[in-house]
Each structure stands twice: as C-alpha cells, then as structure tokens.
Design a protein around this motif. Structure first.
Motif, PDB file in Angstrom:
ATOM      1  N   UNK A  25       0.833  -1.206   0.000  1.00 34.67           N
ATOM      2  CA  UNK A  25       0.000   0.000   0.000  1.00 34.67           C
ATOM      3  C   UNK A  25       0.868   1.257   0.000  1.00 34.67           C
ATOM      4  N   UNK A  26       1.947   1.237   0.771  1.00 32.65           N
ATOM      5  CA  UNK A  26       2.875   2.380   0.767  1.00 32.65           C
ATOM      6  C   UNK A  26       3.503   2.570  -0.609  1.00 32.65           C
ATOM      7  N   UNK A  27       3.890   1.464  -1.229  1.00 31.50           N
ATOM      8  CA  UNK A  27       4.482   1.526  -2.568  1.00 31.50           C
ATOM      9  C   UNK A  27       3.501   2.167  -3.555  1.00 31.50           C
ATOM     10  N   UNK A  28       2.223   1.851  -3.417  1.00 31.52           N
ATOM     11  CA  UNK A  28       1.199   2.393  -4.306  1.00 31.52           C
ATOM     12  C   UNK A  28       0.748   3.799  -3.895  1.00 31.52           C
ATOM     13  N   UNK A  29       1.074   4.201  -2.668  1.00 30.74           N
ATOM     14  CA  UNK A  29       0.637   5.497  -2.165  1.00 30.74           C
ATOM     15  C   UNK A  29      -0.807   5.508  -1.695  1.00 30.74           C
ATOM     16  N   UNK A  30      -1.304   4.349  -1.260  1.00 35.99           N
ATOM     17  CA  UNK A  30      -2.700   4.224  -0.816  1.00 35.99           C
ATOM     18  C   UNK A  30      -2.768   4.018   0.694  1.00 35.99           C
ATOM     19  N   UNK A  31      -3.898   4.366   1.259  1.00 38.44           N
ATOM     20  CA  UNK A  31      -4.182   4.016   2.636  1.00 38.44           C
ATOM     21  C   UNK A  31      -3.979   5.115   3.645  1.00 38.44           C
ATOM     22  N   UNK A  32      -3.601   6.306   3.200  1.00 37.81           N
ATOM     23  CA  UNK A  32      -3.359   7.388   4.152  1.00 37.81           C
ATOM     24  C   UNK A  32      -4.233   8.617   3.925  1.00 37.81           C
ATOM     25  N   UNK A  33      -4.772   8.769   2.706  1.00 41.63           N
ATOM     26  CA  UNK A  33      -5.572   9.959   2.425  1.00 41.63           C
ATOM     27  C   UNK A  33      -6.698   9.609   1.455  1.00 41.63           C
ATOM     28  N   UNK A  34      -7.795  10.363   1.520  1.00 42.91           N
ATOM     29  CA  UNK A  34      -8.889  10.143   0.570  1.00 42.91           C
ATOM     30  C   UNK A  34      -8.388  10.345  -0.859  1.00 42.91           C
ATOM     31  N   UNK A  35      -9.029   9.680  -1.779  1.00 38.90           N
ATOM     32  CA  UNK A  35      -8.634   9.761  -3.176  1.00 38.90           C
ATOM     33  C   UNK A  35      -9.890  10.012  -4.017  1.00 38.90           C
ATOM     34  N   UNK A  36      -9.935  11.112  -4.756  1.00 34.71           N
ATOM     35  CA  UNK A  36     -11.136  11.424  -5.550  1.00 34.71           C
ATOM     36  C   UNK A  36     -11.538  10.300  -6.509  1.00 34.71           C
ATOM     37  N   UNK A  37     -10.554   9.606  -7.093  1.00 35.60           N
ATOM     38  CA  UNK A  37     -10.892   8.502  -8.003  1.00 35.60           C
ATOM     39  C   UNK A  37     -11.569   7.364  -7.241  1.00 35.60           C
TER      40      UNK A  37
END
Length: 188
Positions: A25-37
C-alpha cells in the motif's frame, strides 16, 4: 482465528499478510488519504447496487481506511474516530469492526443478506454501534497476489443480494484492480 472467551464468537481473523500489505500500500501510495478517483468508484458502487453506503477500503495491521467513500448525505470526515459521529462517517475504522478484514483474510467475496442470520458475524460491533444489517464485499487482489483491501456496500436494512449481487461485487472489484494497475503503470 481469535475467540471471545466469554461468548466464543469468532472475532477478527488473524491476518498474516498484513505486513506485506502495508508495504505494498505504501508503494502504491494508498491508505493514508482520501482519493477522488476512489470516491468516484464508491459512488459507482452505490449507484450499481442501490446501497446507501459504499467503500473502497484498505486495511493495515490496526485499522481500515476508506480511501473511497459514499454515504447517503455525502458526509464524511477525514479524522479518525468512531465510524459514525455527529452525522458524519469517518474514513477510519478499527480493524476489529466490520466484515472487510474477513474478506481480506479469506480472499473471497462475502455476502451477508442479514448479518443477524449469522452468529459468527451478528456480534460484530458495527451491528449495534452503527446499525449495519447487510454487507456485500469483495477483495482487491493485485498483480502481486496481495489482498490490498476490499470494495464493499452496506445497508441498515437486510438486502437480498443473492448470486447477482455476488457476481456484481466481484466484477466491480476486478474493474477497480485494473484501474489500480493502470495507475501504477503510469496510465489514467
């Protein structure tokens, strides 16, 4: 699996893949902030299923994070706390709340038309604290074989999801994974 020594109800399953998931998830940049997509995808989930609540959910060792969230009123908070507080739905929830951690560990979609019909799931805190009565979710398994999290829809009323609901949620999970892969590859 862990058990409640007083009621012997199955609690949140042991998640041995969590450390690898967190790294991915860190590698993808996911899991820490909302994402409009992901918010847009959650809205699509709600539209397709007719469910009042829908989420794109990433799970680490301690909590769940709704990177994509749809609620009936469109209200949600970026801060941690209870899942429902002051009319807003938080983007964070404890790992032992809800059914998505079961989906991630099982690596299979889960259909609960009425959670109260399943003693294993009826005692989950989201039933009493939030009023969840129906759940439909599928894992997001990426190209590395890691279950990153889930997509899910929930309702405060029982819902007859059936096989059509199961096929729909699995198809939508595959669609989102393709979007995630295109994003990772530098596409849109």
């Amino acid at each position: 699996m862990t058990y409640d020594p007083t009621g012997h109800l199955l609690l949140t399953p042991v998640d041995r893949e969590a450390p690898a998931r967190v790294q991915r998830l860190r590698q993808l940049g996911f899991g820490e902030r909302p994402d409009p997509a992901f918010d847009d995808f959650a809205h699509k989930l709600a539209d397709v299923t007719g469910a009042p609540y829908s989420m794109v959910n990433f799970i680490d060792e301690n909590r769940q994070f709704f990177a994509g969230l749809h609620t009936p009123g469109g209200m949600h908070s970026g801060t941690a706390g209870a899942a429902v507080a002051g009319g807003e739905v938080s983007r964070f929830m404890a790992r032992d709340h809800g059914y998505c951690p079961h989906v991630v560990v099982r690596r299979k979609a889960l259909v609960l038309e009425d959670v109260c019909d399943y003693p294993r799931f009826a005692g989950n805190p989201v039933v009493d604290e939030i009023g969840i009565r129906s759940y439909l979710g599928a894992p997001l398994i990426d190209r590395t074989g890691i279950a990153l999290g889930t997509i899910c829809v929930v309702d405060t009323e029982p819902r007859p999801w059936g096989r059509p609901g199961l096929e729909t949620i699995k198809s939508l999970a595959a669609e989102l994974i393709e979007q995630i892969h295109r994003r990772e590859d530098g596409g849109v």
